[in-house]
Design an enzyme around this catalytic site. Structure first.
Site, PDB file in Angstrom:
ATOM      1  N   LYS A   3       0.843  -1.202   0.000  1.00 42.07           N
ATOM      2  CA  LYS A   3       0.000   0.000   0.000  1.00 42.07           C
ATOM      3  C   LYS A   3       0.874   1.246   0.000  1.00 42.07           C
ATOM      4  O   LYS A   3       0.627   2.197  -0.740  1.00 42.07           O
ATOM      5  CB  LYS A   3      -0.929  -0.012   1.231  1.00 42.07           C
ATOM      6  CG  LYS A   3      -2.042  -1.045   1.106  1.00 42.07           C
ATOM      7  CD  LYS A   3      -2.763  -1.316   2.409  1.00 42.07           C
ATOM      8  CE  LYS A   3      -3.722  -2.490   2.228  1.00 42.07           C
ATOM      9  NZ  LYS A   3      -4.353  -2.969   3.440  1.00 42.07           N
ATOM     10  N   GLN A  46      -4.831  -1.998   9.710  1.00 45.03           N
ATOM     11  CA  GLN A  46      -4.593  -3.297   9.067  1.00 45.03           C
ATOM     12  C   GLN A  46      -5.079  -4.431   9.976  1.00 45.03           C
ATOM     13  O   GLN A  46      -4.710  -4.495  11.142  1.00 45.03           O
ATOM     14  CB  GLN A  46      -3.085  -3.442   8.765  1.00 45.03           C
ATOM     15  CG  GLN A  46      -2.738  -4.664   7.960  1.00 45.03           C
ATOM     16  CD  GLN A  46      -3.286  -4.613   6.531  1.00 45.03           C
ATOM     17  OE1 GLN A  46      -3.214  -3.589   5.864  1.00 45.03           O
ATOM     18  NE2 GLN A  46      -3.848  -5.710   6.067  1.00 45.03           N
ATOM     19  N   ASP A  51     -11.490   2.082   4.089  1.00 42.19           N
ATOM     20  CA  ASP A  51     -11.856   0.662   3.948  1.00 42.19           C
ATOM     21  C   ASP A  51     -13.364   0.514   3.742  1.00 42.19           C
ATOM     22  O   ASP A  51     -13.840  -0.558   3.364  1.00 42.19           O
ATOM     23  CB  ASP A  51     -11.443  -0.134   5.204  1.00 42.19           C
ATOM     24  CG  ASP A  51     -10.161  -0.928   4.983  1.00 42.19           C
ATOM     25  OD1 ASP A  51      -9.831  -1.205   3.806  1.00 42.19           O
ATOM     26  OD2 ASP A  51      -9.503  -1.275   5.981  1.00 42.19           O
TER      27      ASP A  51
END
Ligand code: NDP
Length: 287
Positions: free
Chosen positions: A54, A98, A123
């Site tokens: 990422k 995460q 997200d």
């Protein structure tokens, strides 16, 4: 083999290119460099690879990237405090925690994710964003299902009026996929582990999405001739061998188009994350 193979890298490149152009516009027109903060707690090796990926993609596209590494001993309150700081930080437009979190705070995952400002929730897991998706005013949508829809659009595959079947009803893939496909005017059925006569249902699908996490579970006899098959599953069956939820070789004989694993949907997720960071930045300035 008759099916067209839908390679993720081709679509990911297009999605990233359009994100890069949007980043340029934000810099030129608003003097804004979009910023993403990724919080990683503990030292899960797979998570470390994802986070590095990422970070690298942000750098490629001109997005500011901050990786916040916290020790496995981090308490829930310490993590919430960090999220509060990032919520207040104007240079950060997107925040991502995460997953999975270490065992000691895993049970608090929901509370932790819900602390992220919905406008920075790249997200798309926050209840506010889930609600918007369900009511038809999507803002920030989970990256994997959003990537699948983007891929179908880019590949010129019609969704409107099609019969779609999803295997899997998770909050991350199956449920958002239902709403995205329905918003595109597909008639959608969602299957799960209690579905009776699964093959009968899946054989009705013009678009079949497998998101169950069961290696090669979907066999050719479960697929209608000419269907589009999207394999979201990622299953490690040996240290260096990944397979999807679909028995690819046999399915490719009967489908009209199919995504491979690896090299399919998995590559779209990070590209869509970049798109979400840009969307978040725009939402925050009302652009
Ligand atoms: P979950 O384990 O959260 O959900 C799996 C779903 O599949 C559940 O709804 C379950 O039903 C259903 N299911 C399991 N077994 C069967 C069965 N025999 N028949 C019918 N339905 C079944 O998984 P996720 O949604 O998080 O992930 C699914 C797959 O996608 C995994 O392989 C994961 O690694 C991959 N994935 C890939 C991503 C990417 O490409 N970037 C991102 C996210 C996930 P029930 O609800 O009844 O238990």
């Amino acid at each position: 083999m008759s099916a067209k193979i839908l390679y993720g890298k081709d679509f990911a490149a297009q999605i990233k290119e359009s994100a890069r152009a949007e980043v340029e516009k934000l810099k030129n027109n608003f003097n804004l460099t979009p910023g993403l903060a990724v919080i990683i707690v503990g030292e899960n090796p797979a998570s470390q690879v994802y986070v590095r990926n990422k970070h690298k993609t942000c750098e490629e596209l001109g997005i500011k990237s901050e990786v916040v590494e916290m020790p496995a001993s981090t308490s829930k309150d310490e993590l919430l405090k960090k999220i509060d700081e990032l919520n207040a930080d104007k240079s950060i437009n997107g925040i991502l925690v995460q997953l999975p979190l270490p065992d000691a705070i895993k049970n608090h995952s929901e509370e932790i994710l819900n602390r992220i400002d919905p406008l920075k929730d790249v997200d798309g897991f926050h209840p506010v964003n889930v609600g918007k998706l369900v009511t038809g005013s999507p803002a920030l949508v989970p990256c994997t299902p959003a990537g699948c829809i983007e891929m179908l659009d880019l590949a010129g595959i019609e969704i409107d009026g099609k019969r779609a079947v999803i295997i899997g009803r998770s909050n991350i893939v199956g449920k958002p996929m239902l709403h995205l496909l329905m918003a595109k005017n597909a008639t959608v059925t969602v299957c799960h582990s209690h579905t009776k006569n699964l093959a009968e249902v899946t054989r009705e699908a013009d678009i079949l999405v497998a998101a169950m996490g069961k290696p090669k579970f979907v066999t050719a006899d479960m697929i209608k001739a000419g269907a589009v098959v999207i394999d979201v599953g990622i299953n490690r069956i040996a240290p260096k061998k990944l397979v999807g939820d679909v028995d690819f070789d046999a399915a490719a004989e009967i489908a009209s188009a199919i995504t491979p694993v690896p090299g399919g949907v998995g590559l779209l997720t990070v590209a869509m994350l970049m798109k979400n960071v840009v969307t978040a930045a725009k939402l925050q300035i009302g652009a």
